[in-house]
Scaffold this motif. Structure first.
Motif, PDB file in Angstrom:
ATOM      1  N   ARG A 112      99.379  46.204  46.307  1.00  0.00           N
ATOM      2  CA  ARG A 112      98.418  46.195  47.053  1.00  0.00           C
ATOM      3  C   ARG A 112      97.421  44.923  47.267  1.00  0.00           C
ATOM      4  NH1 ARG A 112      95.633  49.895  49.929  1.00  0.00           N
ATOM      5  NH2 ARG A 112      93.674  49.745  49.177  1.00  0.00           N
ATOM      6  N   VAL A 113      97.638  44.081  46.082  1.00  0.00           N
ATOM      7  CA  VAL A 113      97.086  42.814  46.371  1.00  0.00           C
ATOM      8  C   VAL A 113      97.733  41.980  47.555  1.00  0.00           C
ATOM      9  CG1 VAL A 113      97.039  40.431  45.207  1.00  0.00           C
ATOM     10  CG2 VAL A 113      96.199  42.437  43.914  1.00  0.00           C
ATOM     11  N   LEU A 114      99.314  41.939  47.602  1.00  0.00           N
ATOM     12  CA  LEU A 114     100.283  41.452  48.436  1.00  0.00           C
ATOM     13  C   LEU A 114      99.828  42.115  49.905  1.00  0.00           C
ATOM     14  CD1 LEU A 114     102.377  39.572  49.226  1.00  0.00           C
ATOM     15  CD2 LEU A 114     103.937  41.248  48.838  1.00  0.00           C
ATOM     16  N   GLN A 115      99.599  43.520  49.947  1.00  0.00           N
ATOM     17  CA  GLN A 115      99.233  43.861  51.207  1.00  0.00           C
ATOM     18  C   GLN A 115      98.127  43.544  51.645  1.00  0.00           C
ATOM     19  OE1 GLN A 115      98.112  48.060  50.765  1.00  0.00           O
ATOM     20  NE2 GLN A 115      99.242  48.622  52.627  1.00  0.00           N
ATOM     21  N   ALA A 116      97.126  43.332  50.799  1.00  0.00           N
ATOM     22  CA  ALA A 116      95.532  42.855  50.989  1.00  0.00           C
ATOM     23  C   ALA A 116      95.519  41.451  51.599  1.00  0.00           C
ATOM     24  CB  ALA A 116      94.640  43.088  49.877  1.00  0.00           C
ATOM     25  N   ILE A 117      96.421  40.661  51.014  1.00  0.00           N
ATOM     26  CA  ILE A 117      96.516  39.280  51.423  1.00  0.00           C
ATOM     27  C   ILE A 117      96.893  39.065  52.909  1.00  0.00           C
ATOM     28  CG2 ILE A 117      97.811  37.038  51.304  1.00  0.00           C
ATOM     29  CD1 ILE A 117      98.214  37.424  48.130  1.00  0.00           C
ATOM     30  N   GLY A 118      97.761  40.134  53.396  1.00  0.00           N
ATOM     31  CA  GLY A 118      98.125  40.301  54.874  1.00  0.00           C
ATOM     32  C   GLY A 118      97.020  40.643  55.663  1.00  0.00           C
ATOM     33  N   GLY A 119      96.613  41.950  55.087  1.00  0.00           N
ATOM     34  CA  GLY A 119      95.360  42.553  55.949  1.00  0.00           C
ATOM     35  C   GLY A 119      94.141  41.683  56.180  1.00  0.00           C
ATOM     36  N   GLY A 120      93.898  40.959  54.981  1.00  0.00           N
ATOM     37  CA  GLY A 120      92.516  40.223  54.721  1.00  0.00           C
ATOM     38  C   GLY A 120      92.693  38.991  55.883  1.00  0.00           C
ATOM     39  N   ALA A 121      93.825  38.364  56.272  1.00  0.00           N
ATOM     40  CA  ALA A 121      93.927  37.339  57.076  1.00  0.00           C
ATOM     41  C   ALA A 121      93.616  37.695  58.520  1.00  0.00           C
ATOM     42  CB  ALA A 121      95.487  36.782  56.809  1.00  0.00           C
ATOM     43  N   THR A 122      93.787  39.066  58.813  1.00  0.00           N
ATOM     44  CA  THR A 122      93.874  39.453  60.139  1.00  0.00           C
ATOM     45  C   THR A 122      92.381  39.386  60.801  1.00  0.00           C
ATOM     46  OG1 THR A 122      93.506  41.757  59.555  1.00  0.00           O
ATOM     47  CG2 THR A 122      95.837  41.058  59.971  1.00  0.00           C
ATOM     48  N   VAL A 123      91.327  39.801  59.956  1.00  0.00           N
ATOM     49  CA  VAL A 123      89.997  39.920  60.494  1.00  0.00           C
ATOM     50  C   VAL A 123      89.410  38.431  60.770  1.00  0.00           C
ATOM     51  CG1 VAL A 123      87.833  40.484  59.535  1.00  0.00           C
ATOM     52  CG2 VAL A 123      89.395  42.070  59.066  1.00  0.00           C
ATOM     53  N   PRO A 124      89.463  37.450  59.871  1.00  0.00           N
ATOM     54  CA  PRO A 124      88.807  36.163  60.479  1.00  0.00           C
ATOM     55  C   PRO A 124      89.567  35.450  61.361  1.00  0.00           C
ATOM     56  CG  PRO A 124      89.847  35.842  58.127  1.00  0.00           C
ATOM     57  CD  PRO A 124      89.847  37.652  58.511  1.00  0.00           C
ATOM     58  N   ILE A 125      90.691  35.697  61.261  1.00  0.00           N
ATOM     59  CA  ILE A 125      91.587  35.124  62.522  1.00  0.00           C
ATOM     60  C   ILE A 125      91.304  35.833  63.941  1.00  0.00           C
ATOM     61  CG2 ILE A 125      94.078  34.725  63.421  1.00  0.00           C
ATOM     62  CD1 ILE A 125      94.755  34.417  60.617  1.00  0.00           C
ATOM     63  N   GLY A 126      91.223  37.151  63.807  1.00  0.00           N
ATOM     64  CA  GLY A 126      90.848  37.779  64.983  1.00  0.00           C
ATOM     65  C   GLY A 126      89.554  37.527  65.457  1.00  0.00           C
ATOM     66  N   LEU A 127      88.662  37.287  64.605  1.00  0.00           N
ATOM     67  CA  LEU A 127      86.979  36.828  65.102  1.00  0.00           C
ATOM     68  C   LEU A 127      87.312  35.559  65.512  1.00  0.00           C
ATOM     69  CD1 LEU A 127      85.070  38.089  61.804  1.00  0.00           C
ATOM     70  CD2 LEU A 127      85.058  39.036  64.155  1.00  0.00           C
ATOM     71  N   ALA A 128      88.043  34.583  65.030  1.00  0.00           N
ATOM     72  CA  ALA A 128      88.157  33.315  65.655  1.00  0.00           C
ATOM     73  C   ALA A 128      88.763  33.231  66.924  1.00  0.00           C
ATOM     74  CB  ALA A 128      88.782  32.331  64.712  1.00  0.00           C
ATOM     75  N   MET A 129      89.765  34.185  67.125  1.00  0.00           N
ATOM     76  CA  MET A 129      90.547  34.138  68.436  1.00  0.00           C
ATOM     77  C   MET A 129      89.426  34.961  69.458  1.00  0.00           C
ATOM     78  SD  MET A 129      94.334  35.774  67.049  1.00  0.00           S
ATOM     79  CE  MET A 129      94.796  36.214  68.883  1.00  0.00           C
ATOM     80  N   ALA A 130      88.734  35.616  69.144  1.00  0.00           N
ATOM     81  CA  ALA A 130      87.819  36.529  70.100  1.00  0.00           C
ATOM     82  C   ALA A 130      86.866  35.562  70.555  1.00  0.00           C
ATOM     83  CB  ALA A 130      87.138  37.642  69.399  1.00  0.00           C
ATOM     84  N   VAL A 131      86.231  34.727  69.673  1.00  0.00           N
ATOM     85  CA  VAL A 131      85.411  33.812  70.045  1.00  0.00           C
ATOM     86  C   VAL A 131      85.878  32.721  70.827  1.00  0.00           C
ATOM     87  CG1 VAL A 131      83.861  31.973  69.116  1.00  0.00           C
ATOM     88  CG2 VAL A 131      83.780  34.036  67.857  1.00  0.00           C
TER      89      VAL A 131
END
Length: 484
Positions: A112-131
């Motif tokens: 779950r920690v490994l899964q979260a490392i991937g999942g956690g990366a998507t939100v800030p990268i997505g926000l920066a891409m959207a901006v």
């Protein structure tokens, strides 16, 4: 066409649409474990009395999710946001596969920690891409849509998980993550990736920050922190403080630090981060306490308990879209304070719940709190990102999102430890008797008191968060367009 996307141009709709799908997919797994946890506990033989141990299935995900954000955000600034979004989805799918084949509790937490490392990366990268993908005047609605997609994933997680468990078993929740991630990786391939060759990654700073977050969360997860029976949690706290100090020293010596100078000099960024942290603590209390109270002292079934929570979580994406849309007329401060006020009102009304609550007293506070949690997301993100230069958007987005996740991770750890200790102290005098009144009634009364205390704490934290929110504003408008 989605209603919110109508306000964007055609190319902007494509970019924002793909980002929304990505964060929605990974956000499902933040809350899907709420529905899966009972089945997982039975499968790996964790008794109900070890609920604080089982909580690490959730806490482990929050730690990995939080630790990944600063690292992933800066990596996206250096190597390109599209490419790092794809890498994040690949790591997420590998972690999902490992959870699906997990033979025991330790394996599940690690996966779950490994899964979260991937999942956690998507939100800030997505926000920066959207901006970067939209014009400055449309960034509020773009960020609102991305945030709403993430929250919608969290809303549907328990329902989605419950349906999969009923049909084919809890392990299939994680098997199904793999094709979803591969499809999204293919869709992202149509977007251009722009790296920054001059930028450098501060790996030492990222690892030190991750270590500090992990150690502090472990400290607060110890029940003895509140009873004083052991020195271990206090030693862990000291270790965490030492790592924070080491991080500050290393950042001052780094040519391109992870925690760039604007983080120390910008009152706007610091106030946004503090507000976000307090919101995270209040949010996790609500997300955990609402269904647990329903299924225990209120004696509701699993489905009805989930519906209690949906009243709150379904309102969050609605609030996020509304908040993003009205920012251009109201400004970030007014929207943020309005959202915090709604949170406080809803949570404080919830602190008066008993074992029986009529429909109006149940639904209105949940919806009000949910709308409040949603309203605050776009103004905080716009305020924080306005304080950062465009080549640090990924980092800024990751850190402001991490502030919320730190609040959630530390709040969950403290909630589990304090809640159990509080319950034990309230029931210390209860003895097993021959009737319901002598045994069950005092236990239920103690449980109600604990939940009321938790909701009251969350409500007061929402009010306290108004103080730093008064300092939020749009510091400047960076005119950079495109995916930088």
């Amino acid at each position: 066409m989605r209603p919110g996307l109508a306000f964007l141009g055609s190319s902007q709709r494509v970019v924002v649409g793909i980002i929304c799908l990505g964060v929605f997919s990974t956000a499902l797994d933040q809350t899907v474990v709420v529905a899966a946890l009972p089945s997982v506990m039975v499968d790996v033989e964790i008794p109900l009395t070890n609920l604080d141990k089982a909580a690490w299935i959730v806490t482990g995900y929050l730690i990995g999710y939080t630790v990944a954000m600063p690292l992933a955000g800066r990596l996206s600034d250096v190597y390109g946001r599209v490419r790092m979004f794809q890498v994040a989805l690949l790591v997420f799918s590998i972690g999902s596969a490992l959870v699906a084949i997990a033979p025991d509790f330790s394996w599940i937490v690690s996966a779950r920690v490994l899964q979260a490392i991937g999942g956690g990366a998507t939100v800030p990268i997505g926000l920066a891409m959207a901006v970067g993908a939209v014009a400055p005047q449309r960034r509020g609605i773009a960020l609102g849509l991305v945030a709403a997609s993430a929250e919608a994933g969290s809303v549907l997680g328990p329902l989605y998980g419950g349906a999969i468990i009923e049909l084919i078993g809890w392990r299939w929740i994680f098997w199904l993550d793999i094709p979803q991630s591969l499809i999204l990786i293919a869709l992202l391939a149509i977007l251009p990736n722009r790296a920054s060759p001059a930028a450098k990654m501060d790996y030492a700073g990222a690892l030190t920050l991750g270590g500090a977050l992990t150690v502090l969360t472990m400290a607060l997860s110890q029940r003895t922190l509140f009873s004083g029976e052991s020195v271990i949690p206090y030693l862990l706290c000291l270790c965490g403080v030492f790592l924070v100090a080491a991080l500050i020293v290393s950042q001052r010596r780094s040519a391109q630090p992870l925690l760039a100078s604007f983080l120390y000099s910008s009152r706007v960024f610091l106030s946004s981060s503090l507000t976000q942290f307090l919101i995270g603590v209040a949010l996790i209390i609500a997300l955990v306490a609402v269904p647990v109270m329903a299924s225990t002292v209120m004696e509701k079934g699993a489905w009805e308990s989930a519906l209690h929570l949906v009243r709150l979580t379904a309102a969050i994406p609605v609030g996020a879209v509304v908040g993003g849309y009205i920012l251009r007329w109201t400004g970030v401060r007014a929207v943020c304070i309005t959202g915090l006020g709604l949170m406080a009102v809803g949570l404080l009304f919830m602190s008066s719940w008993e074992t029986e609550v009529e429909e109006v007293r149940l639904s209105l506070p949940l919806v009000a709190a949910g709308l409040g949690f949603g309203l605050v997301i776009p103004p905080i993100n716009v305020s924080a990102l306005s304080a950062a230069p465009s080549h640090y958007w990924g980092t800024a987005a990751s850190l402001i999102t991490a502030s919320r996740m730190v609040g959630m991770a530390l709040g969950l750890a403290a909630l589990a430890a304090w809640g159990i200790e509080r319950f034990y102290s309230l029931t210390a005098h209860v003895t097993i008797g021959p009737t319901y009144e002598t045994t069950q009634a005092p236990l239920i009364e103690a449980g109600v008191t604990v939940f009321q205390n938790l909701f009251m704490i969350a409500g007061f934290l929402s009010l306290i968060a108004i103080m730093p929110a008064l300092l939020t504003k749009v510091e400047h408008s960076d005119e950079t367009k495109g995916l930088t």
